[in-house]
Design a protein around this motif. Structure first.
Motif, PDB file in Angstrom:
ATOM      1  N   ASP A  76      -2.023  13.359   6.690  1.00  0.00           N
ATOM      2  CA  ASP A  76      -0.894  14.212   7.054  1.00  0.00           C
ATOM      3  C   ASP A  76       0.438  13.489   6.894  1.00  0.00           C
ATOM      4  O   ASP A  76       1.410  14.053   6.386  1.00  0.00           O
ATOM      5  N   PHE A  77       0.500  12.232   7.329  1.00  0.00           N
ATOM      6  CA  PHE A  77       1.717  11.433   7.190  1.00  0.00           C
ATOM      7  C   PHE A  77       1.338  10.000   6.843  1.00  0.00           C
ATOM      8  O   PHE A  77       0.283   9.503   7.247  1.00  0.00           O
ATOM      9  N   ALA A  78       2.224   9.345   6.091  1.00  0.00           N
ATOM     10  CA  ALA A  78       2.117   7.904   5.844  1.00  0.00           C
ATOM     11  C   ALA A  78       3.513   7.327   5.932  1.00  0.00           C
ATOM     12  O   ALA A  78       4.503   7.994   5.587  1.00  0.00           O
ATOM     13  N   ALA A  79       3.611   6.084   6.400  1.00  0.00           N
ATOM     14  CA  ALA A  79       4.927   5.478   6.586  1.00  0.00           C
ATOM     15  C   ALA A  79       4.891   3.998   6.255  1.00  0.00           C
ATOM     16  O   ALA A  79       3.849   3.342   6.391  1.00  0.00           O
ATOM     17  N   ARG A  80       6.036   3.503   5.815  1.00  0.00           N
ATOM     18  CA  ARG A  80       6.227   2.073   5.549  1.00  0.00           C
ATOM     19  C   ARG A  80       7.704   1.773   5.556  1.00  0.00           C
ATOM     20  O   ARG A  80       8.515   2.566   5.064  1.00  0.00           O
ATOM     21  N   LYS A  81       8.052   0.626   6.091  1.00  0.00           N
ATOM     22  CA  LYS A  81       9.444   0.193   6.049  1.00  0.00           C
ATOM     23  C   LYS A  81       9.860  -0.059   4.603  1.00  0.00           C
ATOM     24  O   LYS A  81       9.085  -0.592   3.803  1.00  0.00           O
ATOM     25  N   ASN A  82      11.096   0.330   4.282  1.00  0.00           N
ATOM     26  CA  ASN A  82      11.626   0.071   2.941  1.00  0.00           C
ATOM     27  C   ASN A  82      11.931  -1.403   2.753  1.00  0.00           C
ATOM     28  O   ASN A  82      12.288  -2.106   3.709  1.00  0.00           O
ATOM     29  N   HIS A  83      11.813  -1.866   1.516  1.00  0.00           N
ATOM     30  CA  HIS A  83      12.140  -3.244   1.173  1.00  0.00           C
ATOM     31  C   HIS A  83      13.217  -3.216   0.088  1.00  0.00           C
ATOM     32  O   HIS A  83      12.946  -2.876  -1.066  1.00  0.00           O
ATOM     33  N   ASP A  84      14.448  -3.569   0.473  1.00  0.00           N
ATOM     34  CA  ASP A  84      15.586  -3.533  -0.454  1.00  0.00           C
ATOM     35  C   ASP A  84      15.667  -2.146  -1.114  1.00  0.00           C
ATOM     36  O   ASP A  84      15.841  -1.155  -0.432  1.00  0.00           O
ATOM     37  N   ASP A  85      15.524  -2.090  -2.427  1.00  0.00           N
ATOM     38  CA  ASP A  85      15.631  -0.806  -3.130  1.00  0.00           C
ATOM     39  C   ASP A  85      14.291  -0.070  -3.235  1.00  0.00           C
ATOM     40  O   ASP A  85      14.211   1.002  -3.835  1.00  0.00           O
ATOM     41  N   ASP A  86      13.252  -0.656  -2.662  1.00  0.00           N
ATOM     42  CA  ASP A  86      11.914  -0.055  -2.730  1.00  0.00           C
ATOM     43  C   ASP A  86      11.770   0.949  -1.587  1.00  0.00           C
ATOM     44  O   ASP A  86      11.391   0.599  -0.472  1.00  0.00           O
ATOM     45  N   LYS A  87      12.082   2.203  -1.871  1.00  0.00           N
ATOM     46  CA  LYS A  87      11.979   3.248  -0.861  1.00  0.00           C
ATOM     47  C   LYS A  87      10.576   3.848  -0.869  1.00  0.00           C
ATOM     48  O   LYS A  87      10.082   4.289  -1.909  1.00  0.00           O
ATOM     49  N   PHE A  88       9.966   3.864   0.317  1.00  0.00           N
ATOM     50  CA  PHE A  88       8.593   4.363   0.403  1.00  0.00           C
ATOM     51  C   PHE A  88       8.503   5.841   0.012  1.00  0.00           C
ATOM     52  O   PHE A  88       7.543   6.262  -0.625  1.00  0.00           O
ATOM     53  N   SER A  89       9.510   6.621   0.352  1.00  0.00           N
ATOM     54  CA  SER A  89       9.470   8.052   0.037  1.00  0.00           C
ATOM     55  C   SER A  89       9.474   8.305  -1.463  1.00  0.00           C
ATOM     56  O   SER A  89       9.048   9.361  -1.928  1.00  0.00           O
ATOM     57  N   VAL A  90       9.928   7.303  -2.225  1.00  0.00           N
ATOM     58  CA  VAL A  90       9.939   7.408  -3.688  1.00  0.00           C
ATOM     59  C   VAL A  90       8.693   6.758  -4.284  1.00  0.00           C
ATOM     60  O   VAL A  90       7.980   7.349  -5.100  1.00  0.00           O
ATOM     61  N   ALA A  91       8.411   5.504  -3.854  1.00  0.00           N
ATOM     62  CA  ALA A  91       7.284   4.754  -4.414  1.00  0.00           C
ATOM     63  C   ALA A  91       5.932   5.332  -3.971  1.00  0.00           C
ATOM     64  O   ALA A  91       4.980   5.405  -4.752  1.00  0.00           O
ATOM     65  N   LYS A  92       5.846   5.692  -2.707  1.00  0.00           N
ATOM     66  CA  LYS A  92       4.620   6.273  -2.139  1.00  0.00           C
ATOM     67  C   LYS A  92       3.390   5.388  -2.375  1.00  0.00           C
ATOM     68  O   LYS A  92       2.308   5.860  -2.722  1.00  0.00           O
ATOM     69  N   ILE A  93       3.567   4.083  -2.175  1.00  0.00           N
ATOM     70  CA  ILE A  93       2.450   3.147  -2.297  1.00  0.00           C
ATOM     71  C   ILE A  93       2.477   2.167  -1.127  1.00  0.00           C
ATOM     72  O   ILE A  93       3.505   1.949  -0.513  1.00  0.00           O
ATOM     73  N   LYS A  94       1.332   1.599  -0.846  1.00  0.00           N
ATOM     74  CA  LYS A  94       1.166   0.553   0.162  1.00  0.00           C
ATOM     75  C   LYS A  94       1.719   0.941   1.527  1.00  0.00           C
ATOM     76  O   LYS A  94       2.592   0.276   2.086  1.00  0.00           O
ATOM     77  N   PRO A  95       1.196   1.999   2.131  1.00  0.00           N
ATOM     78  CA  PRO A  95       1.666   2.398   3.463  1.00  0.00           C
ATOM     79  C   PRO A  95       1.216   1.413   4.542  1.00  0.00           C
ATOM     80  O   PRO A  95       0.185   0.747   4.408  1.00  0.00           O
ATOM     81  N   ASP A  96       2.003   1.341   5.619  1.00  0.00           N
ATOM     82  CA  ASP A  96       1.634   0.527   6.779  1.00  0.00           C
ATOM     83  C   ASP A  96       0.940   1.367   7.847  1.00  0.00           C
ATOM     84  O   ASP A  96       0.068   0.879   8.554  1.00  0.00           O
ATOM     85  N   LEU A  97       1.355   2.622   7.950  1.00  0.00           N
ATOM     86  CA  LEU A  97       0.907   3.501   9.025  1.00  0.00           C
ATOM     87  C   LEU A  97       0.432   4.838   8.460  1.00  0.00           C
ATOM     88  O   LEU A  97       1.102   5.421   7.601  1.00  0.00           O
ATOM     89  N   ILE A  98      -0.707   5.303   8.944  1.00  0.00           N
ATOM     90  CA  ILE A  98      -1.253   6.606   8.571  1.00  0.00           C
ATOM     91  C   ILE A  98      -1.367   7.455   9.843  1.00  0.00           C
ATOM     92  O   ILE A  98      -1.788   6.952  10.893  1.00  0.00           O
ATOM     93  N   ILE A  99      -0.986   8.734   9.757  1.00  0.00           N
ATOM     94  CA  ILE A  99      -1.053   9.617  10.927  1.00  0.00           C
ATOM     95  C   ILE A  99      -1.878  10.860  10.592  1.00  0.00           C
ATOM     96  O   ILE A  99      -1.623  11.525   9.593  1.00  0.00           O
ATOM     97  N   GLU A 100      -2.836  11.138  11.430  1.00  0.00           N
ATOM     98  CA  GLU A 100      -3.636  12.355  11.342  1.00  0.00           C
ATOM     99  C   GLU A 100      -3.203  13.298  12.463  1.00  0.00           C
ATOM    100  O   GLU A 100      -3.232  12.923  13.638  1.00  0.00           O
ATOM    101  N   VAL A 101      -2.794  14.501  12.094  1.00  0.00           N
ATOM    102  CA  VAL A 101      -2.212  15.447  13.044  1.00  0.00           C
ATOM    103  C   VAL A 101      -3.157  16.624  13.262  1.00  0.00           C
ATOM    104  O   VAL A 101      -3.771  17.129  12.320  1.00  0.00           O
ATOM    105  N   LYS A 102      -3.254  17.043  14.512  1.00  0.00           N
ATOM    106  CA  LYS A 102      -3.988  18.252  14.862  1.00  0.00           C
ATOM    107  C   LYS A 102      -3.049  19.189  15.612  1.00  0.00           C
ATOM    108  O   LYS A 102      -2.089  18.750  16.250  1.00  0.00           O
ATOM    109  N   GLY A 103      -3.326  20.481  15.522  1.00  0.00           N
ATOM    110  CA  GLY A 103      -2.594  21.434  16.331  1.00  0.00           C
ATOM    111  C   GLY A 103      -3.165  21.475  17.736  1.00  0.00           C
ATOM    112  O   GLY A 103      -4.194  20.867  18.035  1.00  0.00           O
ATOM    113  N   ARG A 104      -2.456  22.209  18.604  1.00  0.00           N
ATOM    114  CA  ARG A 104      -3.032  22.442  19.930  1.00  0.00           C
ATOM    115  C   ARG A 104      -4.083  23.547  19.862  1.00  0.00           C
ATOM    116  O   ARG A 104      -4.982  23.600  20.697  1.00  0.00           O
TER     117      ARG A 104
END
Length: 467
Positions: A66-94
């Motif tokens: 559902d979600f993946a996140a990683r801190k950016n490194h200089d010009d390496d924006k995770f939202s663009v590169a979409k590689i090597k995530p640090d955090l994965i989130i699995e979301v459920k509804g109520r």
């Protein structure tokens, strides 16, 4: 309209006070998209991720997270590169359709979400990921990955406006990750090769360029210390248990071996057993230890950022020493023998009785048990058939007039089984004479024979290391 209202709270991060105000109204019957928009995106912001440091529907190689996140490194924006995530989130509804989703620990929805986050963290495109979260905005749990192990880093916690501090707790863990995996080698039955496993696993991990600390917490035998030719030092572990003035770092001794050039090279570090430990077998002495059986964990906390692995050789029987070793660990590795039925039954006792006791005490989700393995194993078709019959008896529950498998125990005995296929494969370390006799040479078997090294490398890769 029912809602959760997150008010302003303050937390401290890198000498800066950050103010966060969540004004997110989430309906009691929120489905997954609403939880994502009104909770998870704000959660990511609270955890320190900017909008260009996370993406939705991240392709893990085993389905979309559902979600993946990683801190950016200089010009390496995770939202663009979409590689090597640090955090994965699995979301459920109520809710899902007309069905209420209860994500509390132990529920079917929780088990499914846990399986999903584990699968994602171990997926091909998530090998860099160290953290996973499952949440439905009512409950939340953080998981940590170390090599091939995915384990709870917190309990599954209920989110309310009165305990918003849990978000700060998760943020602190993300920013201060422990380096070490703490492994207790334990079975409530003796004679299954716990010490041999500890020594050779430590040696093979070192051969794989891992930094290892070994703790001999056996008060009577101290076989590990003896087999490595080590002696107790001036500062002893028994001293550190009762007196905070002693520095536990000074208990460490290096286990060295000579290389081909005749030079001494450190293999791994050891906290040896010592003569003073035996006095704590009496309850009168044990009561003198601040925090009791939780004290060893506190002492070893100082090393979690200095080593890749901390291995604890625990004695048999559920005493102060074995309980302390389990409390101090992230995972429990349980050697058994295919022709020692007591070792198979006692593994179930550890899983069903001892670990819940420790989890209740720790309240951080840990430790977890790993699947059993056969140690010193020289199989025949008949012996394996007998062992599987014994395991089947351990796993069988009577429900009314029917007999079913205990699905809670099944993953620890036959881990390759699925909902539709029972696979009785169990990892084994074959019997080999050099393994058992290596103690006389004060040198781990993996350094004496190629076959022994192959066995324990397979063990390390089965449980801990990526291929």
């Amino acid at each position: 309209f029912p809602f959760i209202y997150y008010q302003t709270f303050l937390f401290y991060h890198r000498n800066l006070y950050l103010h966060l105000k969540w004004n997110c109204y989430i309906s009691q019957n929120a489905e997954e998209p609403e939880v994502e928009d009104r909770f998870v995106k704000r959660l990511l912001n609270a955890l320190g991720f900017t909008s260009d440091e996370w993406v939705q529907q991240f392709k893990t190689g085993k389905g979309p997270a559902d979600f993946a996140a990683r801190k950016n490194h200089d010009d390496d924006k995770f939202s663009v590169a979409k590689i090597k995530p640090d955090l994965i989130i699995e979301v459920k509804g109520r809710v899902s359709g007309n069905a209420i989703i209860n994500l509390a620990e132990g529920t079917p929805a929780y088990k499914k979400a846990k399986e999903q986050i584990t699968g994602y963290l171990l997926a091909p495109k998530c090998q860099t990921s160290q953290w996973g979260i499952i949440t439905n905005s009512t409950d939340i749990q953080l998981f940590r990955k170390h090599g091939k192990i995915v384990l709870p880093a917190t309990d599954c916690m209920r989110i309310t406006k009165d305990n918003i501090k849990i978000i700060t707790q998760i943020k602190n863990l993300l920013e201060n990750p422990p380096k070490a995996l703490r492994i207790c080698i334990y079975n409530d039955k003796g004679g299954v090769g716990k010490t041999t496993t500890t020594i050779n696993l430590a040696a093979i991990l070192r051969q794989e360029h891992k930094k290892v600390l070994v703790v001999d917490f056996d008060p009577q035998q101290g076989d590990l210390t003896d087999s490595l030719g080590l002696q107790e030092g001036k500062v002893k572990l028994s001293d550190c248990l009762v007196d905070g003035a002693f520095n536990v770092k000074e208990t460490i001794q290096a286990f060295n071996l000579k290389n081909k050039a005749g030079q001494l090279v450190k293999v791994f570090d050891v906290i040896p057993s010592d003569s003073g430990l035996s006095k704590f077998m009496a309850h009168t002495y044990e009561s003198k230890i601040d925090k009791g059986s939780a004290r060893l964990r506190d002492l070893l906390d100082i090393f979690v950022c200095n080593y890749d692995y901390i291995l604890i050789d625990a004695p048999t029987n559920w005493t102060f020493f074995s309980k302390s070793s389990v409390i101090a660990s992230d995972v429990i590795l349980m050697p058994t023998e295919h022709n020692n039925f007591s070792s198979l039954k006692n593994a179930a006792k550890v899983i069903k009785e001892f670990l819940p006791e420790v989890k209740k005490l720790r309240q951080d989700g840990g430790p977890i048990a790993l699947p059993i393995f056969f140690n010193r194993h020289k199989e025949t078709e008949a012996s394996i058939k007998r062992a599987n019959a014994e395991i089947k008896a351990i796993l069988t529950l009577k429900k009314g007039d029917n007999y079913i498998f205990d699905t809670n125990l099944l993953p620890y005995y036959w881990p390759k089984s699925t909902k539709t296929v029972i696979d009785t494969t169990i990892f084994s370390v074959p019997e080999y004479e050099v393994v058992s006799t290596a103690a006389f040479s004060r040198k781990p078997a993996v350094f004496q024979h190629k076959k022994a090294a192959e066995y324990y490398l397979k063990l390390a890769k089965e449980y801990f290391l990526y291929e």
